[in-house]
Design an enzyme around this catalytic site. Structure first.
Site, PDB file in Angstrom:
ATOM      1  N   MET A   1      -2.984   8.595 -19.555  1.00 43.43           N
ATOM      2  CA  MET A   1      -3.751   7.359 -19.727  1.00 43.43           C
ATOM      3  C   MET A   1      -5.253   7.681 -19.735  1.00 43.43           C
ATOM      4  SD  MET A   1      -1.622   4.333 -17.949  1.00 43.43           S
ATOM      5  CE  MET A   1      -2.151   4.592 -16.277  1.00 43.43           C
TER       6      MET A   1
ATOM      7  N   TYR B   1      -9.084   9.430 -18.801  1.00 49.55           N
ATOM      8  CA  TYR B   1      -9.987   9.685 -17.680  1.00 49.55           C
ATOM      9  C   TYR B   1      -9.549  11.008 -17.052  1.00 49.55           C
ATOM     10  CZ  TYR B   1     -13.786   8.157 -14.733  1.00 49.55           C
ATOM     11  OH  TYR B   1     -15.009   8.049 -14.125  1.00 49.55           O
TER      12      TYR B   1
ATOM     13  N   HIS C   1      -8.673  14.638 -15.646  1.00 46.40           N
ATOM     14  CA  HIS C   1      -9.131  15.498 -14.549  1.00 46.40           C
ATOM     15  C   HIS C   1      -8.294  16.782 -14.575  1.00 46.40           C
ATOM     16  CE1 HIS C   1      -5.522  14.057 -12.592  1.00 46.40           C
ATOM     17  NE2 HIS C   1      -5.956  12.804 -12.673  1.00 46.40           N
ATOM     18  N   GLU C   2      -8.513  17.636 -13.574  1.00 45.52           N
ATOM     19  CA  GLU C   2      -7.825  18.937 -13.588  1.00 45.52           C
ATOM     20  C   GLU C   2      -6.304  18.823 -13.503  1.00 45.52           C
ATOM     21  OE1 GLU C   2      -9.582  21.756 -10.767  1.00 45.52           O
ATOM     22  OE2 GLU C   2     -11.485  20.741 -11.151  1.00 45.52           O
TER      23      GLU C   2
ATOM     24  N   HIS D   1      -4.437  16.548 -15.129  1.00 41.35           N
ATOM     25  CA  HIS D   1      -4.017  16.427 -16.530  1.00 41.35           C
ATOM     26  C   HIS D   1      -4.151  17.767 -17.256  1.00 41.35           C
ATOM     27  CE1 HIS D   1      -5.665  12.176 -15.847  1.00 41.35           C
ATOM     28  NE2 HIS D   1      -4.416  11.945 -16.193  1.00 41.35           N
TER      29      HIS D   1
ATOM     30  N   GLY E   1       3.467  15.377 -14.235  1.00 40.42           N
ATOM     31  CA  GLY E   1       3.007  15.875 -12.944  1.00 40.42           C
ATOM     32  C   GLY E   1       3.923  15.459 -11.799  1.00 40.42           C
TER      33      GLY E   1
ATOM     34  N   LYS F   1       2.864  14.849  -9.023  1.00 41.52           N
ATOM     35  CA  LYS F   1       2.087  13.801  -8.356  1.00 41.52           C
ATOM     36  C   LYS F   1       2.787  12.432  -8.459  1.00 41.52           C
ATOM     37  CE  LYS F   1      -1.503  10.969  -7.638  1.00 41.52           C
ATOM     38  NZ  LYS F   1      -1.657  10.134  -8.776  1.00 41.52           N
ATOM     39  N   ASP F   2       3.373  12.185  -9.665  1.00 41.72           N
ATOM     40  CA  ASP F   2       4.114  10.934  -9.876  1.00 41.72           C
ATOM     41  C   ASP F   2       5.609  11.261  -9.823  1.00 41.72           C
ATOM     42  OD1 ASP F   2       1.897   8.847 -10.871  1.00 41.72           O
ATOM     43  OD2 ASP F   2       1.433  10.826 -11.644  1.00 41.72           O
TER      44      ASP F   2
ATOM     45  N   ARG G   1      -7.569   7.148 -10.510  1.00 43.01           N
ATOM     46  CA  ARG G   1      -7.903   6.012  -9.644  1.00 43.01           C
ATOM     47  C   ARG G   1      -8.794   6.412  -8.461  1.00 43.01           C
ATOM     48  NH1 ARG G   1      -2.453   3.951 -11.167  1.00 43.01           N
ATOM     49  NH2 ARG G   1      -2.831   1.975 -12.242  1.00 43.01           N
TER      50      ARG G   1
END
Ligand code: AMP
Length: 282
Positions: free
Chosen positions: A30, A32, A34-35, A37, A147, A149-150, A187
């Site tokens: 989505m 924005y 960052h490292e 991604h 990731g 992360k999710d 976020r």
């Protein structure tokens, strides 16, 4: 690097790549960037001849009172990062290109979408599986990168891919963290300086819980209570959930064994953050 807005154009590029038998890696995002991604991009570049990234803030995965409108966006910055990394194509469709007037079809994975984040975000995963399925049909990747992360998202996507016999291999990449342990997230940009500092309690509590488990604790309630107590030391933290479930099926467990997923969601002000850890228990 090519930047493509239209489905017809990307389909025609994919068709010509497939003719030369190039393998396609796909990184849906989505934006924005960052490292976190970029680590997915780096893995895709290593595994494949051709890497496609999508940047699309998908409206169908946001609830009515969620942050769709104010979700952070920086297309120029994102395109620079993607180009520098060596992405071949960035796909940036408009909302209308993906969901034209009269759009009516949704993909829903049952069961595992009702727990953890699904409890407080009831239609979220239906939006995720719908967009990911559409993007898979458009990009036809050999491999797609997500990731850890999710964690619930990747479990839901794996289930959809297997249940619908999709021709794509799902690759899960590790969570990338800031130096102080906070999981990187677009976020995080919402956090005030004070909440940004408080938010380190999320990863700290997970790492400490991992230590307890490694020392032999197997009682699920005790681990959950421990994490809750640690998070509550930050008075601005509002816990949505803390849970320990089976890491593969996401099913409820009484005692910790096998691959266990410790997962949590916590709000600081309007900002809802998630984090998790997979722990191998004997
Ligand atoms: P998003 O743009 O937040 O939808 O994320 C796009 C992809 O990047 C998803 O597969 C995420 O799981 C992944 N991602 C986001 N943050 C991280 C992170 N800190 N580490 C690894 N992957 C991440």
């Amino acid at each position: 690097m090519r930047v493509v807005e239209k489905i017809a154009e990307i389909k025609s590029i994919v068709r010509s790549q497939k003719r030369t038998e190039k393998t396609i890696g796909f990184v849906p995002t989505m934006g924005y960037l960052h490292e976190g991604h970029m680590s997915l991009v780096e893995t895709s570049l290593r595994h494949n001849d051709y890497t496609i990234m999508s940047i699309f803030v998908n409206p169908t995965q946001f609830g009515p009172n969620e942050d769709f409108e104010r979700y952070p966006r920086d297309l120029d910055g994102d395109l620079k990062k993607a180009e520098l990394a060596g992405v071949d194509i960035v796909f940036i469709p408009t909302k209308e290109e993906i969901y034209p007037k009269g759009y009516k079809t949704y993909v829903n994975v049952e069961g595992i979408t009702n727990l953890l984040c699904g409890k407080s975000r009831p239609d979220h995963f239906r939006g995720v599986t719908t967009i990911v399925n559409k993007l898979f049909n458009i990009v036809e990747p050999d491999k797609a990168y997500f990731g850890q992360k999710d964690a619930q998202q990747v479990a839901v996507i794996r289930k959809m891919t297997s249940d619908l016999n999709l021709n794509v291999e799902i690759v899960t990449c590790p969570t990338i963290r800031e130096d102080d342990g906070l999981a990187m997230s677009s976020r995080n940009a919402y956090l005030s300086e004070k909440d940004r500092l408080s938010a380190t309690i999320l990863s700290k509590s997970l790492f400490e819980a991992k230590e307890l488990i490694n020392k032999g604790e197997r009682n699920r309630e005790k681990i959950i209570d421990f994490i809750i107590q640690r998070i509550n030391t930050e008075k601005d933290a509002i816990i949505d959930y803390v849970d320990a479930v089976d890491g593969d099926s996401l099913e409820q467990i009484d005692f910790l064994k096998g691959n266990v997923l410790l997962a949590l969601a916590v709000k600081f002000g309007q900002t809802r953050l998630i984090d998790n850890m997979i722990i191998a228990c004997e």
